[in-house]
Design a protein around this motif. Structure first.
Motif, mmCIF file in Angstrom:
data_model
loop_
_atom_site.group_PDB
_atom_site.id
_atom_site.type_symbol
_atom_site.label_atom_id
_atom_site.label_comp_id
_atom_site.label_asym_id
_atom_site.label_seq_id
_atom_site.Cartn_x
_atom_site.Cartn_y
_atom_site.Cartn_z
ATOM 1 N N LEU A 59 0.835 -1.201 0.000
ATOM 2 C CA LEU A 59 0.000 0.000 0.000
ATOM 3 C C LEU A 59 0.871 1.253 0.000
ATOM 4 C CD1 LEU A 59 -2.777 1.398 0.268
ATOM 5 C CD2 LEU A 59 -2.567 1.090 2.734
ATOM 6 N N LYS A 60 1.883 1.267 0.856
ATOM 7 C CA LYS A 60 2.799 2.413 0.909
ATOM 8 C C LYS A 60 3.564 2.565 -0.411
ATOM 9 C CE LYS A 60 1.921 4.080 4.864
ATOM 10 N NZ LYS A 60 1.226 5.359 4.921
ATOM 11 N N PHE A 61 3.996 1.429 -0.976
ATOM 12 C CA PHE A 61 4.712 1.462 -2.251
ATOM 13 C C PHE A 61 3.826 2.033 -3.350
ATOM 14 C CE2 PHE A 61 5.548 -0.648 -6.332
ATOM 15 C CZ PHE A 61 6.796 -0.113 -6.612
ATOM 16 N N GLU A 62 2.582 1.554 -3.429
ATOM 17 C CA GLU A 62 1.680 2.063 -4.461
ATOM 18 C C GLU A 62 1.417 3.552 -4.275
ATOM 19 O OE1 GLU A 62 -1.899 -0.144 -5.158
ATOM 20 O OE2 GLU A 62 -0.804 -1.595 -6.378
ATOM 21 N N ASN A 63 1.239 3.980 -3.053
ATOM 22 C CA ASN A 63 1.047 5.416 -2.800
ATOM 23 C C ASN A 63 2.285 6.207 -3.215
ATOM 24 O OD1 ASN A 63 -1.567 5.217 -1.823
ATOM 25 N ND2 ASN A 63 -0.910 4.941 0.280
ATOM 26 N N PHE A 64 3.461 5.650 -2.962
ATOM 27 C CA PHE A 64 4.712 6.302 -3.323
ATOM 28 C C PHE A 64 4.834 6.493 -4.834
ATOM 29 C CE2 PHE A 64 9.232 5.925 -4.531
ATOM 30 C CZ PHE A 64 9.730 7.069 -3.919
ATOM 31 N N VAL A 65 4.409 5.492 -5.618
ATOM 32 C CA VAL A 65 4.519 5.587 -7.082
ATOM 33 C C VAL A 65 3.294 6.238 -7.714
ATOM 34 C CG1 VAL A 65 6.132 3.656 -7.288
ATOM 35 C CG2 VAL A 65 3.682 3.223 -7.500
ATOM 36 N N GLY A 66 2.360 6.715 -6.896
ATOM 37 C CA GLY A 66 1.234 7.479 -7.428
ATOM 38 C C GLY A 66 -0.055 6.710 -7.624
ATOM 39 N N VAL A 67 -0.113 5.489 -7.144
ATOM 40 C CA VAL A 67 -1.348 4.702 -7.245
ATOM 41 C C VAL A 67 -2.076 4.854 -5.912
ATOM 42 C CG1 VAL A 67 -2.346 2.417 -7.635
ATOM 43 C CG2 VAL A 67 -0.244 3.071 -8.817
ATOM 44 N N GLY A 68 -2.920 5.873 -5.852
ATOM 45 C CA GLY A 68 -3.610 6.179 -4.604
ATOM 46 C C GLY A 68 -4.982 5.559 -4.512
ATOM 47 N N SER A 69 -5.732 6.000 -3.534
ATOM 48 C CA SER A 69 -7.064 5.447 -3.290
ATOM 49 C C SER A 69 -8.038 5.785 -4.404
ATOM 50 C CB SER A 69 -7.613 5.966 -1.960
ATOM 51 O OG SER A 69 -7.726 7.370 -2.004
ATOM 52 N N ASP A 70 -7.724 6.793 -5.211
ATOM 53 C CA ASP A 70 -8.607 7.185 -6.315
ATOM 54 C C ASP A 70 -8.149 6.618 -7.663
ATOM 55 O OD1 ASP A 70 -6.307 8.686 -6.478
ATOM 56 O OD2 ASP A 70 -7.338 10.577 -6.875
ATOM 57 N N TYR A 71 -7.241 5.661 -7.640
ATOM 58 C CA TYR A 71 -6.698 5.092 -8.879
ATOM 59 C C TYR A 71 -7.769 4.354 -9.681
ATOM 60 C CZ TYR A 71 -3.775 2.312 -11.997
ATOM 61 O OH TYR A 71 -3.220 1.735 -13.103
ATOM 62 N N HIS A 72 -8.583 3.557 -9.007
ATOM 63 C CA HIS A 72 -9.624 2.779 -9.681
ATOM 64 C C HIS A 72 -10.938 3.545 -9.680
ATOM 65 C CE1 HIS A 72 -7.503 -1.011 -10.205
ATOM 66 N NE2 HIS A 72 -6.953 -0.783 -9.034
ATOM 67 N N PRO A 73 -11.540 3.731 -10.848
ATOM 68 C CA PRO A 73 -12.858 4.381 -10.885
ATOM 69 C C PRO A 73 -13.896 3.609 -10.046
ATOM 70 C CG PRO A 73 -11.949 4.207 -13.093
ATOM 71 C CD PRO A 73 -11.032 3.433 -12.187
ATOM 72 N N ASP A 74 -13.789 2.290 -10.013
ATOM 73 C CA ASP A 74 -14.726 1.501 -9.217
ATOM 74 C C ASP A 74 -14.608 1.831 -7.729
ATOM 75 O OD1 ASP A 74 -15.607 0.302 -11.493
ATOM 76 O OD2 ASP A 74 -14.745 -1.664 -11.083
ATOM 77 N N SER A 75 -13.396 2.061 -7.264
ATOM 78 C CA SER A 75 -13.188 2.403 -5.855
ATOM 79 C C SER A 75 -13.935 3.687 -5.504
ATOM 80 C CB SER A 75 -11.705 2.587 -5.540
ATOM 81 O OG SER A 75 -11.006 1.393 -5.724
ATOM 82 N N ILE A 76 -13.794 4.689 -6.352
ATOM 83 C CA ILE A 76 -14.480 5.964 -6.131
ATOM 84 C C ILE A 76 -15.994 5.734 -6.151
ATOM 85 C CG2 ILE A 76 -14.822 8.302 -7.025
ATOM 86 C CD1 ILE A 76 -11.991 7.796 -6.084
ATOM 87 N N HIS A 77 -16.435 4.930 -7.096
ATOM 88 C CA HIS A 77 -17.869 4.635 -7.219
ATOM 89 C C HIS A 77 -18.398 3.971 -5.945
ATOM 90 C CE1 HIS A 77 -21.669 3.468 -9.040
ATOM 91 N NE2 HIS A 77 -21.438 2.234 -8.628
#
Length: 184
Positions: free
Chosen positions: A22-40
């Motif tokens: 999770l920290k790695f993905e946040n570091f490379v720019g893949v945040g909680s809003d990366y997936h449109p389904d997540s936002i939905h």
């Protein structure tokens, strides 16, 4: 006692690995809003009928993740925590299956187990607001558990999360026939 220790190690290592990922993905720019389904899932407020049980079940069919998100009060951190928990439990089940069904753990066995447990895509799913981690968990229970009643209950749960998951069951049944050369 060692079996429980092994399972606990797999469980806690899976959780730690997810948090690192999770920290790695946040570091490379893949945040909680990366997936449109997540936002939905986080923003779509689905209302369910609470005065008619059968209407509620009909509304729930295929929308289980919406209901799950609603139970967790649309809280991103709770949803991720439970996804990580399901990821860790899935890995413990995999590990238990490998340990029970293999007489010897040779290098290939460890390599296969490591690949299954550390699969980057599974890790990625576990740290996002997506239903796939729960579906993978339920399918693993369907495939690896022997009690037919539990299999049926878990399959109903899968249908609640994904409407057309019956297709997955058909694929699994065909793979089982192919692997075990039965009724071809």
């Amino acid at each position: 006692m060692p079996k429980k220790i092994d399972k606990l190690i797999i469980f806690f290592c899976s959780i730690i690995l997810s948090l690192i990922f999770l920290k790695f993905e946040n570091f490379v720019g893949v945040g909680s809003d990366y997936h449109p389904d997540s936002i939905h899932y986080l923003n779509f407020k689905l209302s369910f009928s609470d005065n008619n049980f059968f209407l509620f079940l009909k509304q729930l069919y295929g929308r289980g993740f919406y209901f799950w998100v609603k139970i967790l009060n649309y809280n991103y951190y709770y949803i991720i925590a439970f996804n990580i928990l399901f990821f860790a439990l899935t890995n413990v089940i995999f590990f238990s299956f490998f340990k029970k069904n293999l007489n010897e753990f040779d290098f290939k066995s460890y390599l296969l187990l490591t690949a299954v447990i550390l699969m980057p895509y599974k890790l990625h799913l576990s740290v996002h607001v997506l239903k796939e981690t729960i579906i993978i968990f339920l399918f693993i229970l369907i495939i690896l558990k022997s009690n037919k009643y539990f299999k049926f209950i878990f399959f109903l749960m899968v249908l609640i999360f994904r409407k057309f998951s019956i297709v997955y069951l058909i694929v699994f049944l065909n793979i089982k026939k192919i692997l075990f050369m039965t009724n071809l």
